[in-house]
Motif scaffolding. Structure first.
Motif, short mmCIF file in Angstrom:
data_model
loop_
_atom_site.label_atom_id
_atom_site.label_comp_id
_atom_site.label_asym_id
_atom_site.label_seq_id
_atom_site.Cartn_x
_atom_site.Cartn_y
_atom_site.Cartn_z
N GLU A 181 0.85 -1.19 0.00
CA GLU A 181 0.00 0.00 0.00
C GLU A 181 0.89 1.24 0.00
O GLU A 181 2.10 1.14 0.18
N SER A 182 0.24 2.37 -0.19
CA SER A 182 0.98 3.63 -0.22
C SER A 182 0.27 4.62 0.70
O SER A 182 -0.75 4.29 1.30
N PHE A 210 11.47 5.97 1.17
CA PHE A 210 11.77 7.11 0.31
C PHE A 210 13.28 7.36 0.21
O PHE A 210 13.80 7.63 -0.88
N ASP A 211 13.96 7.26 1.34
CA ASP A 211 15.40 7.58 1.33
C ASP A 211 16.23 6.52 0.62
O ASP A 211 17.12 6.83 -0.17
N GLU A 212 15.96 5.26 0.90
CA GLU A 212 16.85 4.19 0.46
C GLU A 212 16.37 3.44 -0.78
O GLU A 212 17.17 2.78 -1.44
N VAL A 213 15.08 3.45 -1.05
CA VAL A 213 14.59 2.67 -2.19
C VAL A 213 14.11 3.61 -3.31
O VAL A 213 14.72 3.69 -4.37
N LEU A 214 13.03 4.33 -3.06
CA LEU A 214 12.45 5.16 -4.13
C LEU A 214 13.43 6.24 -4.59
O LEU A 214 13.58 6.48 -5.78
N VAL A 256 0.64 3.51 -4.92
CA VAL A 256 1.38 2.26 -4.74
C VAL A 256 2.28 1.95 -5.94
O VAL A 256 3.23 1.19 -5.83
N PHE A 257 2.01 2.58 -7.08
CA PHE A 257 2.82 2.31 -8.26
C PHE A 257 4.09 3.16 -8.28
O PHE A 257 5.11 2.75 -8.80
N ASP A 258 4.00 4.36 -7.69
CA ASP A 258 5.17 5.24 -7.67
C ASP A 258 5.79 5.36 -6.29
O ASP A 258 6.95 5.71 -6.16
N ALA A 259 5.01 5.09 -5.27
CA ALA A 259 5.52 5.29 -3.91
C ALA A 259 4.99 4.21 -2.96
O ALA A 259 4.36 4.52 -1.95
N PRO A 260 5.23 2.94 -3.28
CA PRO A 260 4.79 1.88 -2.37
C PRO A 260 5.62 1.94 -1.09
O PRO A 260 6.80 2.27 -1.15
#
Lengths: 320, 527
Positions: free
Chosen positions: B69-70, B122-126, B169-173
C-alpha cells in the motif's frame, strides 16, 4: 564401449564451439538487458551503472566470455538477472514440464506415426493410404504454433472441452486421480500440436520403409510358411523397417525440444521453451546460453542413443 | 507458509512423470481461510521482480498493488484518498506535506508499520532505485522527517504540483524497513517474496505458470478483503487472454493485456462487463527526429500532420476506442486543452498544402525510416496507414519493426530513426508522464529522443510542474501548446481509451483510476 567413449570425446570440442559461438552471437545482438530490467521510464544513471556492475555487464566481451567459460566448467551456469535467480535453479524448475510435454509429444508421434505408416503400407493404394498420405503432407506443412491456435479455437472456445492455458487448474484443483486427469486435460492440446509434424514425418518414413521391406523375399517366405498377417507385419516387416524410423525419431528429439518454445508460449506451458522465449525478449544472456547448451547436449546424447539403438536392432551396423 | 519457486519435480510435475508409470498420487494445494472465492487475473509474463519500489514493470505493479500500500490511493477522478496515511496537510507554498499515518497496521509478518518504514522507503529505495521517483525526489531535494512513529513530514526545496497524486502504490509503495535495511535491495528475498501491509499476502510463485496471493486475515480495513485468493495466471499470447475470459478460465483482464482487435467482440459478450474511458491518460504519437535531414525543418513535420488521417487511425487501429489527437498533450486532461491551436484548426487533412509544405522544407524524396516496437500489432497497423497517407504526398516511408530492446536502443540511445511510433501514459497529472516528451534530454529511454530543445518550452514545463495553482498551470500548458503544436517535435495521433474487461461474476472492481489498485473490496460469485 569404445564407440561410446569416442563419440563422447568428439562431443567435447563440439560443445565448446557451441558455447563460444552462442556467446559471441548473443553478445553481438542489439538490445540492452538493463533497459529491459529497469522498466520503461528513464532509469537513474546510478541505478543503471549499479545493475551493470552487479552482473558484470560493464566488462569487455572477452572478459565476460572467459568468466562464463570458467563458471560453466565448474558446473555454474550463472545468474539470471531478469529473474534474480541462479540459472540452474530456474532451469530445474522448468525441466519437468518440458520433459513431460516433449516426451508425450514424441510418444504420441511415434506410436501414431508408426501405426498409420504400417496401415498405409499394408493397404497401399487404398483410401486409408491416401488419407495417411494426406495427413502426412498436411502435418508436415502446418506450422505447429498455428495448429496450436486452431486447436484452442476448436476445443477450448467452440467446444469448451479442454483448457487453453497453463498446466493445471488454478482454482478448486481436484485431488488424487481426478487431479491427474485434470492435468492430462491440460497436456493434451499442446502435446498434440507439438507432435503433429513429427507424427506426419514418422508415418511417411514408416510407410516407405515398410513398403520396401514388404516386397522382400523373406516376407514372401514368411507368408508362404503360413505366418499370420499380424506376425508378418510386426515381427518380420516392422523389425526390419525399424532402423530408419528410429533414426528419424532420435534425430528429431532436438527439434521437438526446440519446437517446444513456441508451443509452450501458445499454451502458457511453464517449461524450458517458454523460458528461452522470455529470456530472448529480456536479453537474459545467462539463461539463453544455458538453455542452448542444454539443447546441444541433448542433441548429442540423442544422436548417440540413436546410433546405439540402431546397432542393437541391426547387427549389420558395427564398429569400423 | 510462504513458498517461492516450486522446483523441478514439484508435485504437479512429478505427476506428469508418474503418469507414464500409471501412478497418480497428488496432494492438493492449500487454501486460505476466511473470504471466499478465487479471482484469476491475466498477466503476460513473469514479472522481473515483485518489488514495486525498483521497477515500473506493469505486471510488477499489477501484483504488488494487492500486496503493498501507499500513503494515498487515487479514486476514479484521480483525487487522493487516505490509505496508509489517514490525513495530510500541505503548506500553501506546496513545499511541505505532513502525513498522519494509520495506527494499528501490521506487515504480513506481524511487525508494526511505522513512520520509519516511510522514511526508509523514500530515502533508500524510491530515492535511489525507482525508475520514475528517483529523479523526481532528487530534483525536489525531498527530505523526510519523522517526528513520531505516526507522522511523516516531507520538506521539498521547490513545489511540485503532482506530488500527492504520485504518492500511489505504483510510484511510492511503502516497503518494510526491517526486511530491506542493509540488503542489496533488488536481490533481497523480499523482492521475490514480498511482505506488505495490503489486503493480500504473497503465497507462491510458480514461475512461468502463476503467482498466488491469499487473504490477509489481519487487514486493517475489516471485514475486507472479501476474496480468499487472487491468482495471476501467466498467459503469454494476447489472443488467449480474451479467449480465457470467454471460456471462464480468466475472470479479469486489464486493458494493458487486452488485444485491441478482440475488444468489440468482448464488449458485446453478455457474460462480460467492462469499464471504458480514459482513466489513465495515454497518448499515441509519432515522434520526429529533428536532427535528421528530412525533419530538421518544421514544415516537413507539419506536412505529415496534414497528411495523416487521425480519425482513420482511431477507427482502424483502435476499433474506435480512442479519440483523434488534438494537441501536444492530448485531451486526457481536459483542463489544459487549448482549443484555439488544436490540430483540427492548424492541420486539417489537406494533401495539396502538405505537398507545398514538403517542397518548402526541401524534401528530396529520400526514404523515411519509421521505427516501432514489432511486438505491438496496433503499431504495425498504425505504421501501414501512415505510410499510405504519406505516400499520397510523395514521401517514401520504410517500415522498420524492431524487437523491443533493439527499438529502445535504436530510438533512445542511438537516435537512428526519422519517425518513431510510441505511446506514453501520464497517471494523474501531465507533469508525471508528458514532460519527458518535450523537455530537453540527451539520454535515457522513453523520453524526448526527437532532439527538440527549446529553452522557453523547458522553462514553461518546469513552471507548469511546480505551480500550485490549477488555473496558472492550465495557462502554462495552453501556452506550451501554442509552441509545441506549431513546432511539432511529436505529432499526437490519438488519445487511448482504456477498456478493462471482467466476467460478470466479479464485483467491486475498478474503484480506482488505475484498474490494478483497490482490490480489497472485490468479490466473486459462484466459486
Amino acid at each position: 564401449m569404445w564407440f561410446v567413449a569416442r563419440r563422447l570425446l568428439h562431443a567435447v570440442p563440439l560443445l565448446f564451439c557451441v558455447v563460444v559461438l552462442n556467446f559471441v552471437l548473443i553478445a553481438a545482438t542489439p538490445g540492452d538487458p538493463v533497459t529491459i530490467l529497469v522498466g520503461d521510464f528513464p532509469a537513474p544513471p546510478g541505478y543503471v551503472e549499479q545493475v551493470k556492475r552487479e552482473f558484470g555487464l560493464d566488462q569487455p566481451i572477452y572478459v565476460q566470455l572467459m568468466r562464463y567459460l570458467g563458471h560453466v566448467l565448474t558446473g555454474d551456469l550463472g545468474y539470471s538477472f531478469a529473474n534474480r535467480q541462479p540459472v540452474s535453479t530456474l532451469i530445474l524448475g522448468r525441466l519437468a514440464a518440458t520433459l513431460e510435454l516433449t516426451l508425450t509429444a514424441l510418444l504420441l508421434a511415434s506410436l501414431l506415426g508408426i501405426a498409420l505408416g504400417m496401415l498405409a503400407a499394408r493397404w497401399r493404394g487404398s483410401w486409408l493410404d491416401s488419407g495417411v498420405q494426406g495427413i502426412a503432407s498436411t502435418g508436415y506443412s502446418i506450422p505447429d504454433f498455428w495448429l496450436g491456435q486452431l486447436l484452442i479455437l476448436v476445443f477450448s472456445i467452440w467446444l469448451g472441452w479442454l483448457p487453453s492455458q497453463g498446466n493445471m487448474s488454478v482454482r478448486g484443483a481436484p485431488e488424487g486421480f481426478a487431479g491427474f486427469l485434470d492435468h492430462l486435460r491440460y497436456l493434451l492440446l499442446p502435446a498434440l500440436a507439438l507432435s503433429f509434424r513429427y507424427l506426419a514425418l514418422i508415418a511417411r518414413i514408416t510407410r516407405a520403409a515398410m513398403l520396401e521391406v514388404l516386397s522382400a523375399d523373406f516376407i514372401l517366405a514368411a507368408r508362404s510358411r503360413g505366418a499370420s498377417e499380424t506376425s508378418v507385419m510386426i515381427t518380420h516387416a516392422l523389425r526390419n523397417a525399424a532402423a530408419p524410423v528410429i533414426t528419424v525419431i532420435g534425430y528429431n528429439l532436438g527439434f521437438i525440444l526446440a519446437g517446444s518454445a513456441l508451443i509452450e508460449t501458445v499454451f502458457g506451458w511453464p517449461g524450458i521453451g517458454r523460458l528461452l522465449f522470455d529470456s530472448i525478449s529480456r536479453r537474459d544472456y545467462p539463461v539463453m546460453m544455458a538453455i542452448l547448451l542444454m539443447v546441444s547436449v541433448t542433441v548429442v546424447l540423442a544422436n548417440l542413443a540413436t546410433d546405439i539403438l540402431h546397432r542393437a536392432i541391426d547387427p549389420r551396423v558395427g564398429d569400423r | 507458509m510462504t513458498r517461492i519457486d516450486k522446483l523441478a519435480f514439484g508435485r504437479r510435475q512429478a505427476l506428469g512423470a508418474l503418469a507414464f508409470a500409471g501412478l497418480a498420487l497428488r496432494p492438493g494445494l492449500g487454501h486460505a481461510t476466511g473470504g471466499s472465492g478465487t479471482v484469476v487475473a491475466a498477466i503476460d509474463n513473469d514479472p522481473p521482480t515483485l518489488n514495486p519500489g525498483i521497477s515500473t514493470d506493469y505486471a510488477t505493479g499489477e501484483i504488488a498493488a494487492k500486496i503493498y500500500e501507499s500513503l494515498v490511493w487515487l479514486d476514479v477522478e484521480s483525487t487522493p484518498q487516505p490509505s496508509l496515511a489517514t490525513s495530510w496537510e500541505a503548506a500553501s507554498d506546496g513545499r511541505t506535506y505532513s502525513f498522519k499515518l494509520r495506527q494499528g497496521v501490521t506487515w504480513h509478518d506481524g511487525k508494526p508499520f511505522t513512520a520509519a518504514d516511510v522514511k526508509f522507503t523514500f530515502d533508500e529505495v524510491l530515492g535511489k532505485l525507482h525508475p520514475r521517483m528517483a529523479a523526481v525526489l532528487k530534483s525536489l531535494g525531498a527530505v523526510i522527517e519523522t517526528p513520531d512513529d505516526h507522522t511523516a513530514v516531507f520538506r521539498l526545496q521547490r513545489g511540485y504540483a503532482p506530488f500527492l497524486v504520485q504518492m500511489t502504490v505504483f510510484d511510492a509503495p511503502i516497503l518494510p524497513k526491517h526486511l530491506f535495511e542493509g540488503t542489496n535491495i533488488p536481490a533481497a528475498p523480499a523482492s521475490q517474496a514480498p511482505v506488505g501491509t495490503g489486503p493480500f499476502k504473497f503465497q507462491e510463485w510458480n514461475r512461468g505458470a502463476n503467482i498466488r496471493l491469499t487473504r490477509n486475515e489481519n487487514y486493517w480495513d475489516k471485514p475486507k478483503p472479501y476474496l480468499a485468493e487472487v491468482v495471476f495466471q501467466i498467459v503469454p499470447q494476447a489472443a488467449n487472454r480474451s479467449a480465457g475470459l470467454q471460456t471462464g478460465e480468466l475472470d479479469v483482464v486489464s486493458d494493458f493485456y487486452m488485444p485491441k482487435p478482440d475488444l468489440p467482440r468482448l464488449m458485446r459478450d453478455a457474460s462480460l462487463q467492462n469499464r471504458q474511458g480514459i482513466n489513465i491518460p495515454a497518448i499515441w504519437f509519432a515522434m520526429f527526429n529533428t536532427k535528421s535531414p528530412v525533419f530538421a525543418q518544421k514544415e516537413a513535420r507539419q506536412a505529415v500532420a496534414m497528411a495523416v488521417d487521425r480519425p482513420r487511425l482511431v477507427q482502424q487501429v483502435m476499433r474506435g476506442i480512442a479519440r483523434p489527437g488534438v494537441g501536444a498533450f492530448g485531451d486526457g486532461f481536459k483542463w489544459l486543452v487549448n482549443a484555439d491551436v488544436s490540430y483540427d484548426k492548424k492541420y486539417p487533412l489537406d494533401a495539396t498544402k502538405a505537398k507545398a509544405l514538403l517542397e518548402k522544407a526541401g524534401y528530396d524524396g529520400s526514404p523515411i525510416r519509421m521505427v516501432f516496437d514489432a511486438a505491438r500489432p496496433q503499431l504495425r497497423s498504425e505504421a501501414q496507414i501512415i505510410r499510405e497517407n504519406l505516400r499520397a504526398i510523395g514521401m517514401d516511408v520504410q517500415l522498420e519493426p524492431l524487437e523491443r530492446s533493439v527499438m529502445l536502443d535504436r530510438v533512445f540511445a542511438k537516435r537512428e530513426f526519422d519517425i518513431t511510433l510510441q505511446s506514453f501514459f501520464s497517471a494523474g497529472d501531465p507533469a508525471i508522464g508528458y514532460t519527458r516528451l518535450y523537455a530537453t534530454t540527451t539520454s535515457g529511454t522513453n523520453n524526448n529522443a526527437s532532439g527538440y530543445s527549446n529553452p522557453k518550452v523547458d522553462e514553461l514545463l518546469a513552471e507548469a510542474a511546480t505551480a500550485p495553482d490549477r488555473d496558472r498551470r492550465a495557462a502554462l500548458y495552453k501556452e506550451l501548446q501554442v509552441i509545441l503544436n506549431e513546432d511539432l517535435p511529436s505529432l499526437v495521433l490519438f488519445d487511448e481509451e482504456t477498456v478493462n474487461v471482467a466476467t460478470k461474476r466479479v464485483s467491486g472492481l475498478w474503484s480506482s483510476v488505475d484498474a490494478r489498485d483497490r482490490w480489497a473490496g472485490v468479490r466473486i460469485q459462484g466459486n
